[in-house]
Motif scaffolding. Sequence first.
Motif, PDB file in Angstrom:
ATOM      1  N   VAL A   1      -9.952  -4.526  45.674  1.00 55.19           N
ATOM      2  CA  VAL A   1      -8.679  -3.818  45.783  1.00 55.19           C
ATOM      3  C   VAL A   1      -7.904  -4.303  47.000  1.00 55.19           C
ATOM      4  O   VAL A   1      -6.693  -4.571  46.925  1.00 55.19           O
ATOM      5  CB  VAL A   1      -8.930  -2.300  45.860  1.00 55.19           C
ATOM      6  CG1 VAL A   1      -7.646  -1.566  46.257  1.00 55.19           C
ATOM      7  CG2 VAL A   1      -9.431  -1.782  44.521  1.00 55.19           C
ATOM      8  N   ARG A   2      -8.576  -4.412  48.131  1.00 54.56           N
ATOM      9  CA  ARG A   2      -7.880  -4.844  49.350  1.00 54.56           C
ATOM     10  C   ARG A   2      -7.404  -6.291  49.245  1.00 54.56           C
ATOM     11  O   ARG A   2      -6.437  -6.688  49.898  1.00 54.56           O
ATOM     12  CB  ARG A   2      -8.796  -4.668  50.553  1.00 54.56           C
ATOM     13  CG  ARG A   2      -8.952  -3.201  50.958  1.00 54.56           C
ATOM     14  CD  ARG A   2      -9.781  -3.009  52.215  1.00 54.56           C
ATOM     15  NE  ARG A   2     -11.206  -3.105  51.922  1.00 54.56           N
ATOM     16  CZ  ARG A   2     -12.039  -3.967  52.490  1.00 54.56           C
ATOM     17  NH1 ARG A   2     -11.571  -4.846  53.360  1.00 54.56           N
ATOM     18  NH2 ARG A   2     -13.317  -3.982  52.196  1.00 54.56           N
ATOM     19  N   ARG A   3      -8.063  -7.072  48.398  1.00 53.12           N
ATOM     20  CA  ARG A   3      -7.694  -8.473  48.259  1.00 53.12           C
ATOM     21  C   ARG A   3      -6.536  -8.669  47.280  1.00 53.12           C
ATOM     22  O   ARG A   3      -5.678  -9.537  47.491  1.00 53.12           O
ATOM     23  CB  ARG A   3      -8.914  -9.269  47.782  1.00 53.12           C
ATOM     24  CG  ARG A   3      -8.683 -10.784  47.729  1.00 53.12           C
ATOM     25  CD  ARG A   3      -9.941 -11.509  47.251  1.00 53.12           C
ATOM     26  NE  ARG A   3     -11.076 -11.201  48.101  1.00 53.12           N
ATOM     27  CZ  ARG A   3     -12.180 -10.569  47.684  1.00 53.12           C
ATOM     28  NH1 ARG A   3     -12.280 -10.179  46.425  1.00 53.12           N
ATOM     29  NH2 ARG A   3     -13.179 -10.327  48.501  1.00 53.12           N
ATOM     30  N   HIS A   4      -6.494  -7.872  46.219  1.00 55.24           N
ATOM     31  CA  HIS A   4      -5.554  -8.136  45.130  1.00 55.24           C
ATOM     32  C   HIS A   4      -4.456  -7.092  44.968  1.00 55.24           C
ATOM     33  O   HIS A   4      -3.520  -7.316  44.211  1.00 55.24           O
ATOM     34  CB  HIS A   4      -6.310  -8.253  43.806  1.00 55.24           C
ATOM     35  CG  HIS A   4      -7.294  -9.375  43.761  1.00 55.24           C
ATOM     36  ND1 HIS A   4      -6.922 -10.695  43.743  1.00 55.24           N
ATOM     37  CD2 HIS A   4      -8.658  -9.359  43.751  1.00 55.24           C
ATOM     38  CE1 HIS A   4      -7.999 -11.470  43.707  1.00 55.24           C
ATOM     39  NE2 HIS A   4      -9.065 -10.675  43.715  1.00 55.24           N
TER      40      HIS A   4
ATOM     41  N   LEU B   1      -8.533   1.596  57.605  1.00 56.76           N
ATOM     42  CA  LEU B   1      -8.095   2.666  58.494  1.00 56.76           C
ATOM     43  C   LEU B   1      -9.257   3.400  59.153  1.00 56.76           C
ATOM     44  O   LEU B   1      -9.033   4.209  60.058  1.00 56.76           O
ATOM     45  CB  LEU B   1      -7.233   3.672  57.704  1.00 56.76           C
ATOM     46  CG  LEU B   1      -6.003   3.103  56.988  1.00 56.76           C
ATOM     47  CD1 LEU B   1      -5.285   4.217  56.226  1.00 56.76           C
ATOM     48  CD2 LEU B   1      -5.060   2.431  57.979  1.00 56.76           C
ATOM     49  N   VAL B   2     -10.481   3.178  58.666  1.00 61.23           N
ATOM     50  CA  VAL B   2     -11.653   3.891  59.192  1.00 61.23           C
ATOM     51  C   VAL B   2     -12.788   2.912  59.415  1.00 61.23           C
ATOM     52  O   VAL B   2     -12.734   1.758  58.996  1.00 61.23           O
ATOM     53  CB  VAL B   2     -12.095   5.005  58.218  1.00 61.23           C
ATOM     54  CG1 VAL B   2     -11.055   6.109  58.118  1.00 61.23           C
ATOM     55  CG2 VAL B   2     -12.381   4.425  56.842  1.00 61.23           C
ATOM     56  N   THR B   3     -13.811   3.387  60.091  1.00 62.90           N
ATOM     57  CA  THR B   3     -15.018   2.590  60.287  1.00 62.90           C
ATOM     58  C   THR B   3     -16.170   3.232  59.529  1.00 62.90           C
ATOM     59  O   THR B   3     -16.184   4.438  59.279  1.00 62.90           O
ATOM     60  CB  THR B   3     -15.372   2.508  61.783  1.00 62.90           C
ATOM     61  OG1 THR B   3     -15.548   3.832  62.301  1.00 62.90           O
ATOM     62  CG2 THR B   3     -14.268   1.802  62.560  1.00 62.90           C
TER      63      THR B   3
ATOM     64  N   PRO C   1     -16.902  13.419  52.741  1.00 65.94           N
ATOM     65  CA  PRO C   1     -15.719  12.925  52.025  1.00 65.94           C
ATOM     66  C   PRO C   1     -15.222  11.617  52.624  1.00 65.94           C
ATOM     67  O   PRO C   1     -15.290  11.418  53.848  1.00 65.94           O
ATOM     68  CB  PRO C   1     -14.710  14.065  52.204  1.00 65.94           C
ATOM     69  CG  PRO C   1     -15.527  15.269  52.522  1.00 65.94           C
ATOM     70  CD  PRO C   1     -16.718  14.769  53.296  1.00 65.94           C
ATOM     71  N   TRP C   2     -14.697  10.748  51.757  1.00 66.46           N
ATOM     72  CA  TRP C   2     -14.278   9.440  52.239  1.00 66.46           C
ATOM     73  C   TRP C   2     -12.869   9.123  51.748  1.00 66.46           C
ATOM     74  O   TRP C   2     -12.343   9.782  50.847  1.00 66.46           O
ATOM     75  CB  TRP C   2     -15.260   8.365  51.760  1.00 66.46           C
ATOM     76  CG  TRP C   2     -15.216   7.118  52.612  1.00 66.46           C
ATOM     77  CD1 TRP C   2     -14.777   5.894  52.257  1.00 66.46           C
ATOM     78  CD2 TRP C   2     -15.625   7.018  53.972  1.00 66.46           C
ATOM     79  NE1 TRP C   2     -14.877   5.012  53.300  1.00 66.46           N
ATOM     80  CE2 TRP C   2     -15.400   5.686  54.374  1.00 66.46           C
ATOM     81  CE3 TRP C   2     -16.138   7.926  54.894  1.00 66.46           C
ATOM     82  CZ2 TRP C   2     -15.670   5.235  55.664  1.00 66.46           C
ATOM     83  CZ3 TRP C   2     -16.426   7.476  56.170  1.00 66.46           C
ATOM     84  CH2 TRP C   2     -16.189   6.144  56.540  1.00 66.46           C
TER      85      TRP C   2
ATOM     86  N   ASP D   1      -1.029   0.680  48.709  1.00 68.03           N
ATOM     87  CA  ASP D   1      -1.498   1.306  47.477  1.00 68.03           C
ATOM     88  C   ASP D   1      -2.972   1.663  47.612  1.00 68.03           C
ATOM     89  O   ASP D   1      -3.734   0.968  48.296  1.00 68.03           O
ATOM     90  CB  ASP D   1      -1.308   0.378  46.281  1.00 68.03           C
ATOM     91  CG  ASP D   1       0.150   0.256  45.890  1.00 68.03           C
ATOM     92  OD1 ASP D   1       0.929   1.140  46.289  1.00 68.03           O
ATOM     93  OD2 ASP D   1       0.506  -0.710  45.199  1.00 68.03           O
ATOM     94  N   PHE D   2      -3.381   2.714  46.953  1.00 68.95           N
ATOM     95  CA  PHE D   2      -4.779   3.133  47.016  1.00 68.95           C
ATOM     96  C   PHE D   2      -5.187   3.793  45.712  1.00 68.95           C
ATOM     97  O   PHE D   2      -4.338   4.143  44.880  1.00 68.95           O
ATOM     98  CB  PHE D   2      -5.019   4.073  48.201  1.00 68.95           C
ATOM     99  CG  PHE D   2      -4.214   5.338  48.150  1.00 68.95           C
ATOM    100  CD1 PHE D   2      -4.649   6.454  47.443  1.00 68.95           C
ATOM    101  CD2 PHE D   2      -2.995   5.422  48.823  1.00 68.95           C
ATOM    102  CE1 PHE D   2      -3.909   7.613  47.396  1.00 68.95           C
ATOM    103  CE2 PHE D   2      -2.238   6.585  48.773  1.00 68.95           C
ATOM    104  CZ  PHE D   2      -2.693   7.684  48.056  1.00 68.95           C
TER     105      PHE D   2
END
Length: 385
Positions: free
Chosen positions: A225-228, A284-286, A275-276, A233-234
Motif C-alpha cells: 500500500v505504501r509503495r503503490h 506515522l508510528v513506530t 488498536p493500530w 490514502d489509507f
Amino acid sequence: MKNVWFRFIGLLERVEGEYLSRMGMTLPLAAIIVVVSSDLAGGRDHYLTPGMVAAPPLAALTVRWRGTLFICLLGAAAQGALAPYDGITDLPNHDVLLGQVFAYGIVSLFSVYISWRRETSVRAFTAITSVAEAAQHALMHPPAPRVGTVRLAVRYVSAADAAQIGGDLYSVLETPHGVRALIGDVRGKGLAAVQTSAVVLGAFREAAFDEGGLDWVAGRVDASVRRHVSSGDFITALFAQFDKPESVELLHYGHVPPLRVSRDGEVEQLYPVEPWVPLGLADLVTGGPTPWRVQLLPGDVLVLCTDGVIEARNPLDHTFYPLHERVGALVADSAHDLEAAVARVYADLLHHAGGSLSDDVVLLLLAPVPRPLPLHPQDPPVITA
C-alpha cells in the motif's frame, strides 16, 4: 449530474422490473377507458375527453416507446370518436377542438420522447452494470460457501448504483497456513478506491500463501500500500487466520471490531489487544500491531463488517444501526446455514436504513466447521470388502 441521472434510471429499471412491467398497458388503457366511460356517462353537456391527456405520460412510465406511441394514437382516436357526440365539431367550438388537439399532440410527443429516452438509458445502465459486475467478480473473487475448514456467507453491496464497485473489500483464502481472511475499507470512492482495493487484494493473495505469520502477511500488504497508493490514502483492515481448532487469530488495522455470536445468541465484541493505525499510515508510528487469539466454540459465528453497516442511519430518528444489539437474534444457531443468517442481517439493516444505503457495505460471516468426533475406543472397526 450524470451520476444522478444513472441513479434515477436505475431506480426506474428496478421499479419497472418489479412492478410496472407486470402492469404493462393496464394503467394507460385504464385511463382511456375511465375517460371514455365518464364522458359517455356525463352526457352531451359534459366535455370530459381532455382528461385523455393523462394516458400518454402513464404509458411513458410503463411501456416502451412503441407502446407509448400506440397509446397516444389510441387516445387520439377515442377523442376523435367522441368529438361529434360532445358537439365540439360544430363551428362555434372549433377553437376548443383545435386547442385540445394541440395540447394532446404536445403531451404525446414529449411522452414518446421520454419513453424512448428511458428505454435507451436503461439499456446503457444495464450494459454498465453488467461490465461493473464482471469487474467486481474479477476483483473480489467471491469465495465458495466453504473454504477449507471454514463456512462463510457474504453480502457485498455498493452504494454507487451505476458502478456496483466501491471502496470496501474482502477475501477468504485456503492456504498452507490455514484459512486466512481479510476485510477492509478504502478511504474515498470511485476509481481511485477501486485501484487501491486491487492493490490490497493482490498483495494479500500473494502474501497469504507465502508468509508464515499473520503479522508478516499484514506487513507485506502494508508495504505494498505504501509503495503503490498515493500519499494520504489509507485502508482500515482486519485480518483473520483459522489455523487451530476452536480458535481464530485476529490482527487489527483501525477497522470495525469483529463480533462473536454464540450458538444461543450471546454477542461479544472482540476488541484488539492494541488498536493500530490503518494500512498506509505506518510511517506515522513506530512498532507494529499485535495479533490476538480468541476462542470459537462449535456453533459460534464470527461477524465481520465495514463501517457502512454500523453507520447506516434510520431516516426518521437518525440513529445508527445497532448491529451489536440485533445480530444475536439474527445469527443465533446459524453456523450450519450462514447464507440465511447473512440475508436476515442485511434485510434488517435495509429496514433500519429505510430501504437504501448511503455507503458501501460488506457483511462477512465465518464459522469453523466442527471436527468429526473420534470413534469410541470400544466401537468395532469398520471392515470393507
